[in-house]
Design a protein around this motif. Structure first.
Motif, PDB file in Angstrom:
ATOM      1  N   HIS A  37       0.836  -1.212   0.000  1.00 45.70           N
ATOM      2  CA  HIS A  37       0.000   0.000   0.000  1.00 45.70           C
ATOM      3  C   HIS A  37       0.865   1.254   0.000  1.00 45.70           C
ATOM      4  N   ARG A  38       1.937   1.249   0.760  1.00 45.10           N
ATOM      5  CA  ARG A  38       2.804   2.423   0.814  1.00 45.10           C
ATOM      6  C   ARG A  38       3.493   2.669  -0.523  1.00 45.10           C
ATOM      7  N   LEU A  39       3.900   1.591  -1.194  1.00 47.37           N
ATOM      8  CA  LEU A  39       4.544   1.763  -2.494  1.00 47.37           C
ATOM      9  C   LEU A  39       3.532   2.198  -3.547  1.00 47.37           C
ATOM     10  N   ALA A 133      22.775   7.646  -6.926  1.00 48.93           N
ATOM     11  CA  ALA A 133      22.972   8.683  -7.952  1.00 48.93           C
ATOM     12  C   ALA A 133      21.742   9.576  -8.123  1.00 48.93           C
ATOM     13  N   GLY A 134      21.186  10.003  -7.003  1.00 49.63           N
ATOM     14  CA  GLY A 134      20.046  10.903  -7.062  1.00 49.63           C
ATOM     15  C   GLY A 134      18.700  10.215  -7.106  1.00 49.63           C
ATOM     16  N   ASN A 135      18.687   8.903  -7.265  1.00 46.74           N
ATOM     17  CA  ASN A 135      17.426   8.163  -7.261  1.00 46.74           C
ATOM     18  C   ASN A 135      17.144   7.646  -5.858  1.00 46.74           C
ATOM     19  N   PRO A 136      15.877   7.728  -5.427  1.00 53.32           N
ATOM     20  CA  PRO A 136      15.565   7.301  -4.064  1.00 53.32           C
ATOM     21  C   PRO A 136      15.639   5.786  -3.913  1.00 53.32           C
ATOM     22  N   SER A 137      15.856   5.348  -2.696  1.00 53.38           N
ATOM     23  CA  SER A 137      15.724   3.927  -2.395  1.00 53.38           C
ATOM     24  C   SER A 137      14.242   3.610  -2.263  1.00 53.38           C
ATOM     25  N   LEU A 138      13.939   2.339  -2.287  1.00 59.03           N
ATOM     26  CA  LEU A 138      12.545   1.924  -2.125  1.00 59.03           C
ATOM     27  C   LEU A 138      11.999   2.391  -0.780  1.00 59.03           C
ATOM     28  N   ASP A 139      12.808   2.257   0.276  1.00 59.75           N
ATOM     29  CA  ASP A 139      12.351   2.641   1.610  1.00 59.75           C
ATOM     30  C   ASP A 139      12.036   4.129   1.700  1.00 59.75           C
ATOM     31  N   THR A 140      12.868   4.962   1.087  1.00 61.06           N
ATOM     32  CA  THR A 140      12.635   6.412   1.172  1.00 61.06           C
ATOM     33  C   THR A 140      11.565   6.872   0.198  1.00 61.06           C
ATOM     34  N   TYR A 141      11.323   6.096  -0.858  1.00 54.35           N
ATOM     35  CA  TYR A 141      10.320   6.493  -1.849  1.00 54.35           C
ATOM     36  C   TYR A 141       8.904   6.212  -1.363  1.00 54.35           C
ATOM     37  N   MET A 142       8.710   5.120  -0.653  1.00 56.03           N
ATOM     38  CA  MET A 142       7.376   4.746  -0.209  1.00 56.03           C
ATOM     39  C   MET A 142       6.783   5.795   0.729  1.00 56.03           C
ATOM     40  N   LEU A 143       5.459   5.818   0.797  1.00 57.71           N
ATOM     41  CA  LEU A 143       4.798   6.669   1.770  1.00 57.71           C
ATOM     42  C   LEU A 143       5.177   6.221   3.178  1.00 57.71           C
ATOM     43  N   PRO A 144       5.110   7.122   4.148  1.00 59.96           N
ATOM     44  CA  PRO A 144       5.475   6.746   5.521  1.00 59.96           C
ATOM     45  C   PRO A 144       4.533   5.686   6.095  1.00 59.96           C
TER      46      PRO A 144
END
Length: 521
Positions: A37-39, A133-144
């Motif tokens: 759901h967060r992703l 390289a400027g792209n977010p990780s999965l953990d930081t990209y997902m909603l909190p």
């Protein structure tokens, strides 16, 4: 039904049951559901368009599983990227399907950025294991954590005609074609696997073959069954054999080549395989002799299915019970069978004029039913050709016995014509691999002034076996006759393979046909 519906069903029934083990990662069904759901929420907030193509470029990794489920919750079409392909081929394929999103592992950072440079449709990149390289990780990209859940956009009929995936075919000539895998056909495949591979105890699936290939749908079938899925980063014979007992694995899928590696391992009989209920072989034909040996080693769990990307995975089924009986001498010929048609489809044999052939005759294997996908992406003419006469044409040649068991004879375009006789490569390969010490064999035809094409065996042998070409030829003459027996035997350290692990007959033939004006003689 949508894959996310199968997953949500199990998350409702067993929220606290362990769903995923991958390295240090442990996720219950409820925890995995929250991640999806967060992703999906982050993707939708980022402008995701329903049915947009979402590519995943990664080795086996736990985050690949949750990313697949997350993109399906958002309404995306999964595009598995075969990292064994040449980068240029993957770029061409991603341009063809117009991928809009790329999730990638940091080990493929350089390739991912080159893909972004050459595939203009890609507008968002997320690295699944770290910021890159400027792209977010999965953990930081997902909603909190604690964010509102994504609205359910499903329909009562399960969105059957929408895309679950666009999966590249594994051909060895020309650009890859993308198979339109529909929720309808994918769901039918998941349900079929659940029916034919049911077990009384809670299932534990071991995934070590690439998730980009057959291991992907097998893993999702496990999740649809409420299994605990253990993901290993890659195949290592000893690690896999140890994992079976350590994790009380009930189900696993591997291609035959991996099985052969395990059988050749000096410690293969030193591990505990008592928990195994289904050791599924698929992707290519298995040597009957090796299958018999596998039953002796791993027990009555060996099984086999036949299908294609277009005719999803489980068109036929050879059950553990049948394999074990055949290994014990009850209908031993069934060790060479790919099984009987599953409930999901009708399988027949057809001649070149579109006539269905009776039992016992050899013809092209054709099928129809729920596990047939939706044709090729934006290739209506090719789709129509593949569906000629109202059936899906596999391109495989086979026969059916009086009990409904199918036997694949060869690829329709992969016969050897020698002295005016048609010789099927699989029959030669099966005879050669009966010999102790033969690890693998591929049969091809090479130019010959007398025979037109001479049957030739490319053999990988155990060095300690001290096999000779004369021994191989004499054995085959006794087993399958002089016409089909190899005229030449070449020993090699390895057999060339395509990026999906199948024998690369084109590469093998090129060594012998490079000065010929055409590929027949």
């Amino acid at each position: 039904m949508r894959t996310i519906d199968y997953f949500d069903k199990q998350a409702t029934l067993r929220p606290d049951h362990l769903m995923l083990i991958a390295g240090e990662t442990r996720l219950t069904y409820a925890e995995a559901q929250d991640i999806t759901h967060r992703l999906a929420g982050a993707m939708l907030a980022d402008g995701f368009v329903h049915q947009e193509a979402v590519a995943i470029m990664s080795p086996n990794h736990g985050a690949v599983v949750t990313t697949m489920l997350g993109l399906w919750r958002a309404g995306g079409a999964w595009i598995p990227v075969n990292t064994r392909n040449a980068l240029a081929d993957n770029i061409a394929y991603l341009n063809y399907v117009r991928a809009g999103w790329l999730f990638y592992h940091s080990s493929y950072s350089a390739d991912a950025h080159e893909v972004k440079r050459q595939v203009p449709s890609i507008r968002r990149m997320i690295c699944i294991d770290s910021q890159d390289a400027g792209n977010p990780s999965l953990d930081t990209y997902m909603l909190p954590a604690g964010s509102p859940r994504v609205a359910d956009w499903g329909e009562p009929m399960g969105n059957g005609e929408e895309l679950a995936a666009i999966i590249a075919t594994g051909g060895t000539t020309g650009p890859a074609k993308g198979v339109r895998v529909l929720n309808r056909s994918w769901g039918c495949m998941l349900e079929t696997i659940g029916q034919i591979m049911a077990c009384d105890e809670p299932p534990v699936f071991l995934t070590t073959a690439p998730l980009t290939h057959a291991a992907g749908p097998v893993t999702m079938a496990g999740i649809a069954m409420g299994a605990t899925v253990i993901v290993l980063p890659g195949f290592d014979a000893e690690a896999v054999m140890a994992a079976f007992g350590a994790n009380q694995v009930t189900h696993t899928f591997l291609p035959p080549t991996a099985l052969y590696s395990m059988l050749a391992h000096p410690d293969v009989r030193s591990f505990d395989y008592s928990s195994l209920r289904y050791f599924l072989l698929a992707g290519s034909a298995v040597s009957p002799e090796k299958l018999k040996q596998a039953v002796e080693v791993f027990g009555p769990c060996m099984c086999q299915s036949y299908g294609q990307t277009e005719f999803h995975l489980v068109a036929t089924w050879l059950s553990p019970k049948v394999v074990a009986a055949a290994a014990a001498g009850d209908h031993p010929e069934r060790l060479a069978s790919c099984g009987q048609a599953t409930y999901s489809c009708r399988v027949e044999l057809m001649d070149d004029d579109g006539r269905i052939l009776p039992t016992g005759e050899v013809g092209e294997i054709v099928g129809r039913g729920g596990i047939v996908g939706g044709g090729y992406f934006e290739m209506p003419e090719v789709s129509a050709e593949t569906w000629a006469h109202g059936w899906h044409h596999t391109g495989d040649v086979g026969r059916r016995d009086g009990h409904g068991f199918y036997y694949i004879v060869d690829r329709k375009k992969d016969m050897i014509v020698t002295g005016g006789f048609n010789v099927f490569c699989t029959e030669v390969e099966a005879a050669v691999t009966e010999l102790p010490g033969v690890l693998e064999c591929a049969a091809i035809g090479i130019p010959d002034d007398k025979w037109g094409e001479a049957v030739t065996a490319i053999v990988v042998a155990d060095p300690s076996a001290a096999l000779s070409a004369d021994t191989v030829i004499a054995h085959c003459k006794a087993r399958i006759g002089s016409v089909k027996a190899p005229k030449h035997v070449y020993f090699r350290d390895a057999i060339p393979r395509t990026p999906v692990g199948k024998f690369d007959k084109k590469a093998m033939r090129a060594e012998f046909w490079q000065n010929a004006a055409r590929g027949v003689n």
